[in-house]
Structures are given as C-alpha cells and as structure tokens.
Design an enzyme around this catalytic site. Structure first.
Site, PDB file in Angstrom:
ATOM      1  N   LYS A  50       0.862  -1.186   0.000  1.00 49.28           N
ATOM      2  CA  LYS A  50       0.000   0.000   0.000  1.00 49.28           C
ATOM      3  C   LYS A  50       0.890   1.224   0.000  1.00 49.28           C
ATOM      4  CE  LYS A  50      -4.444   0.908   0.120  1.00 49.28           C
ATOM      5  NZ  LYS A  50      -5.488   0.055  -0.496  1.00 49.28           N
TER       6      LYS A  50
HETATM    7  P1  NAD Z   1     -12.914   7.463  -3.669  1.00 53.11           P
HETATM    8  O1  NAD Z   1     -11.908   8.491  -3.318  1.00 53.11           O
HETATM    9  O2  NAD Z   1     -13.265   7.252  -5.089  1.00 53.11           O
HETATM   10  O3  NAD Z   1     -14.286   7.788  -2.877  1.00 53.11           O
HETATM   11  C1  NAD Z   1     -14.303   7.936  -1.494  1.00 53.11           C
HETATM   12  C2  NAD Z   1     -15.707   8.262  -1.036  1.00 53.11           C
HETATM   13  O4  NAD Z   1     -15.712   8.295   0.390  1.00 53.11           O
HETATM   14  C3  NAD Z   1     -16.186   9.630  -1.499  1.00 53.11           C
HETATM   15  O5  NAD Z   1     -17.568   9.570  -1.805  1.00 53.11           O
HETATM   16  C4  NAD Z   1     -15.943  10.506  -0.286  1.00 53.11           C
HETATM   17  O6  NAD Z   1     -16.771  11.656  -0.212  1.00 53.11           O
HETATM   18  C5  NAD Z   1     -16.262   9.510   0.828  1.00 53.11           C
HETATM   19  N1  NAD Z   1     -15.680   9.912   2.112  1.00 53.11           N
HETATM   20  C6  NAD Z   1     -14.418  10.338   2.349  1.00 53.11           C
HETATM   21  N2  NAD Z   1     -14.276  10.674   3.642  1.00 53.11           N
HETATM   22  C7  NAD Z   1     -15.473  10.438   4.215  1.00 53.11           C
HETATM   23  C8  NAD Z   1     -15.967  10.601   5.540  1.00 53.11           C
HETATM   24  N3  NAD Z   1     -15.196  11.080   6.520  1.00 53.11           N
HETATM   25  N4  NAD Z   1     -17.252  10.237   5.794  1.00 53.11           N
HETATM   26  C9  NAD Z   1     -18.051   9.772   4.805  1.00 53.11           C
HETATM   27  N5  NAD Z   1     -17.644   9.610   3.545  1.00 53.11           N
HETATM   28  C10 NAD Z   1     -16.374   9.942   3.257  1.00 53.11           C
HETATM   29  O7  NAD Z   1     -12.406   6.114  -2.988  1.00 53.11           O
HETATM   30  P2  NAD Z   1     -12.751   4.612  -3.405  1.00 53.11           P
HETATM   31  O8  NAD Z   1     -11.727   4.172  -4.381  1.00 53.11           O
HETATM   32  O9  NAD Z   1     -14.186   4.501  -3.730  1.00 53.11           O
HETATM   33  O10 NAD Z   1     -12.431   3.840  -2.036  1.00 53.11           O
HETATM   34  C11 NAD Z   1     -13.416   3.728  -1.010  1.00 53.11           C
HETATM   35  C12 NAD Z   1     -13.014   2.597  -0.075  1.00 53.11           C
HETATM   36  O11 NAD Z   1     -12.939   1.371  -0.822  1.00 53.11           O
HETATM   37  C13 NAD Z   1     -11.650   2.752   0.597  1.00 53.11           C
HETATM   38  O12 NAD Z   1     -11.735   2.185   1.878  1.00 53.11           O
HETATM   39  C14 NAD Z   1     -10.739   1.922  -0.274  1.00 53.11           C
HETATM   40  O13 NAD Z   1      -9.594   1.467   0.427  1.00 53.11           O
HETATM   41  C15 NAD Z   1     -11.661   0.778  -0.640  1.00 53.11           C
HETATM   42  N6  NAD Z   1     -11.284   0.049  -1.857  1.00 53.11           N
HETATM   43  C16 NAD Z   1     -11.137   0.691  -3.045  1.00 53.11           C
HETATM   44  C17 NAD Z   1     -10.807  -0.043  -4.182  1.00 53.11           C
HETATM   45  C18 NAD Z   1     -10.736   0.591  -5.549  1.00 53.11           C
HETATM   46  O14 NAD Z   1     -10.582  -0.164  -6.539  1.00 53.11           O
HETATM   47  N7  NAD Z   1     -10.834   1.896  -5.694  1.00 53.11           N
HETATM   48  C19 NAD Z   1     -10.595  -1.423  -4.081  1.00 53.11           C
HETATM   49  C20 NAD Z   1     -10.755  -2.051  -2.839  1.00 53.11           C
HETATM   50  C21 NAD Z   1     -11.107  -1.303  -1.742  1.00 53.11           C
END
Ligand code: NAD
Length: 397
Positions: free
Chosen positions: A96
């Site tokens: 990471k």
């Molecule tokens: P992103 O940046 O595209 O979106 C994040 C979302 O979370 C946004 O809607 C944002 O407004 C919201 N957010 C941020 N802080 C917040 C808070 N304090 N309270 C409420 N909402 C909040 O990120 P993503 O890629 O969608 O990732 C989201 C989660 O999924 C993370 O935990 C990430 O580790 C996990 N994840 C992502 C992927 C991927 O392929 N992108 C894969 C596996 C896991």
C-alpha cells in the site's frame, strides 16, 4: 494484526510463521517537495509499505491520498492486501502507499504530487517490486501520471483504457461488491435482491458503482452518504441522477432529503455497505445497526469491538478481503495484459471478477459452517493457510 487467537488455532499457524505475518517487510518513508500552482512550494509526507511479499513480488495495493492518512493506517491497509490477494489466490504480495495530502486537491495539484512520488519511488515501480492502483483519493487519472513517468504498462494498474487500462477495471470493485451482496442476500437472507433496501456510505469509485449495479439488479438504494453529507429517499434514489448531482456539486449533499453519516448507520435498511473510510462501524454505533446484512466495500470499516457486537447480534458481515476484492482481481488481469500485450473486453473482466469472487465466497461460507466461525474469520483462515503454505514452499519457515 488481522489474525486473532481463534484463527491462529484453527489454521495451526506456527510461532515462526506468525512472527513473519506480524511484521512489516519494508517501509519507505519519504518527503515530496513540489511547487503547487496557487499554493507555492509544499513538502508532503508519503509512504510505501510492503507488508508481506511471500506471494510476490510484486506487492500490490492502491495509493491513498488523504490529509489524515498515517503510516500506521498504511501498514494496516498493506496487511489487508496480503490477506486479500491470498484469499483470491493471486501471486501478489500485500502493499500500500499513501500520500498525506487532501483527497479534494484539484487534479493538476494531485498530478504534480503523484509525479514527484513516482520520481521518488521510480526503482520500486520499474523493478516490479510495487505495482500501485487507485485507492481513496486517487483515480485512473493519477495512474496515468505514473505511466507517463515510467512508460511501462505493467508498472501500474487501474490506468485509463487508452494507455493499456483494462476495460471494466474502473467499475470492478463496485461490481464485485454488488455480486457479493446478491449472493449473500440469497444465501444469508434467503432473498433475491428485488425490493431489498440498501444504505451506502461513500459515493466515490466503489460506492457509486456498487449502487449502479445493485439498482440494475432490482435493489432499492434508499440512502447514500459521503464526505459532504448525504441523502435519503424511501422510494429509492435514482443513481444516474445522483451521479450527475455529484459531478456538478462535488458531493451527495443537497440531493433530496438530508441524511448524516451518523444517521445512516441507524437507518432501517436490509443491507448496509460502508464504502468510504475505515473505522466507521464502532462499539458506539454497532448496537444501533438495524441492517440484516453488512457488506464491507471499504477497507477496515469495522473495528474489532464492533465486529464482535455484530456477531453477537447475529448480523452477518461479508469482510473487506472478500467483498471488495474485485478491483485487485481485475488488476491482476491488467498486469498480465500489460506483460503479454493481449486484449480483452469489459464483459470478460466482469465475468472473471464474478467467478473468482463467487468461488471465494463459496469457500468462505463452507469454511464458516464447517468450523462454526464468522465469514471474516473464515476468509482470514483460508488466506492464512495459503500464506503459510507458500512460506513453506519458499523455505521461509
Ligand atoms: P474514492 O476516493 O473514489 O471515494 C471515497 C468516497 O468516500 C467519497 O464519496 C468521499 O466523499 C467519501 N468519504 C471520504 N471521507 C469520508 C468521511 N469522513 N465520511 C463519509 N464519507 C467519506 O475512494 P474509493 O476508491 O471509492 O475507495 C473507497 C473505499 O474502498 C476505501 O476504503 C478503499 O480502500 C476501498 N477500496 C477501493 C478499491 C478501488 O478499486 N478503488 C478497491 C478495494 C477497496
């Protein structure tokens, strides 16, 4: 550490294997110095963590960009990747990276910092030790910057399709979450998706695509929250309209009736999907959750205490290392494609994600009923068995 005493006993993990799984293989702790348009010179902290590379290199895991991400959190996220890639049976170690800067920075400023980051860790990228992808706060656009620096397609996944990205990779994590939700509803709630109500925290990459695919399959997304606030509608939210609203206003807030993040976790819904940040289901709100099923779209959204409370309340939970693994499964295909020069299409990506996740889901539920432990412990135990087996194969233990 993700493993608890019960899983360690079940798998029969030796002290030596446990010591290796309990430590971080390598940490790069570096400062990025850059000149941001409108802000002037800045110095920003960044980390790269390889938790365990027994099934790698490469170590695989996204780049998080957030003003409050810490080294400790980056280590926790890398450990999750060690277990997620093992559960999916991918030949990757767990890694990471994080850049301690606001996820809301304008794209040009993000690009400047990511370019500097790519300069700093150039050897890690070009040697194939670390292969990043998008995570919270980053997107295909930042992955394009990394490709622009290395000119090697296999150095990064989650790229835009025009530079060797995998068709369907962008939606893969949210698609996988929807696939898992559907199967969990069938097996754990004895129900099809049609008419089931869903509440989602996070409307970024994972949350928004999970909402799209769940709505298409007949589920009713009644509540969505994000960093800006949230919205609730008992009649169901039109996801395409919400996407337009977010594109225009930068967040969910203002789309219909307001709902706070705190209220979301107490809402009367069938399925709750935390798909934003970590540590949001805690001992303070786990007792108030009314959902009949929790599916972790985010990494580590549930604390250990909350996990036990949900377990005691017989609310089944599908853990992150299973539910959100669609992204890394697709990333593996993108990495392979970059090496071989082969091509594929979106349908093939969806079909691979679906098959790999449903196979892992089946294995996890079978282990769960055979050993009478929760799906989280089962998923961790299956991953740990593979990790220990590989350590034996490599003569590490
Ligand atoms: P992103 O940046 O595209 O979106 C994040 C979302 O979370 C946004 O809607 C944002 O407004 C919201 N957010 C941020 N802080 C917040 C808070 N304090 N309270 C409420 N909402 C909040 O990120 P993503 O890629 O969608 O990732 C989201 C989660 O999924 C993370 O935990 C990430 O580790 C996990 N994840 C992502 C992927 C991927 O392929 N992108 C894969 C596996 C896991």
């Amino acid at each position: 550490m993700l493993l608890d005493d019960e899983v360690i006993r079940l798998v029969g993990i030796s002290d030596r294997a446990l010591a290796i799984l309990g430590e971080t293989d390598r940490t790069i702790d570096t400062r990025l110095h850059a000149h941001l348009p409108g802000k002037g010179p800045v110095s920003v902290q960044a980390y790269v963590v390889y938790h365990n590379a027994v099934r790698g290199p490469p170590c695989k895991g996204g780049i998080r960009m957030s003003s409050d991400v810490t080294l400790q959190e980056t280590i926790q996220l890398a450990e999750i990747m060690t277990f997620k890639t093992a559960l999916m049976d991918l030949p990757f170690g767990g890694g990471k990276a994080s850049i301690v800067a606001g996820s809301g920075l304008p794209p040009q400023e993000k690009a400047t910092l990511v370019r500097e980051f790519a300069h700093k860790i150039r050897n890690e990228l070009t040697s194939g030790a670390y292969v990043p992808a998008p995570d919270l706060g980053t997107s295909p656009r930042e992955m394009a910057v990394i490709f622009g620096e290395t000119h090697m397609r296999e150095c990064v996944t989650g790229k835009p399709v025009g530079i060797g990205g995998l068709p369907g990779r962008r939606e893969a994590t949210g698609y996988g979450v929807a696939v898992v939700v559907e199967q969990a509803a069938k097996e754990l709630l004895n129900s099809g998706l049609s008419g089931l109500t869903v509440g989602v925290q996070g409307f970024g990459n994972v949350g928004s695509w999970a909402c799209t695919f769940l709505s298409e399959r007949g589920a009713k997304v009644v509540a969505v929250t994000d960093a800006s606030g949230g919205a609730v509608s008992r009649d169901g939210i039109d996801i395409e309209e919400l996407k337009k609203h977010v594109a225009k206003h930068g967040g969910v807030e203002g789309y219909g009736k307001h709902l706070s993040n705190e209220e979301l976790f107490k809402l009367d819904v069938d399925i709750l999907i935390p798909a934003a940040i970590g540590g949001v289901i805690t001992r303070d709100n786990a007792g108030d959750i009314k959902a009949r099923l929790v599916v972790e779209g985010a990494n580590a959204p549930t604390t250990k205490e909350a996990d036990e409370i949900l377990s005691r309340r017989n609310i089944p939970l599908v853990p992150d290392i299973l539910a959100n693994a669609g992204g890394v499964v697709a990333s593996y295909d993108e990495w392979m494609m970059a090496k071989s020069g082969s091509r594929t299409n979106k349908e093939e990506t969806y079909s691979t994600v679906r098959k790999v996740l449903l196979d892992a889901f089946r294995e996890t539920l079978d282990y769960s009923s055979d050993h009478e432990v929760s799906p989280r412990k089962s998923a961790l135990a299956l991953a740990a068995e593979r990790l220990v087996g590989t350590m034996e194969d490599r003569g590490w233990i």
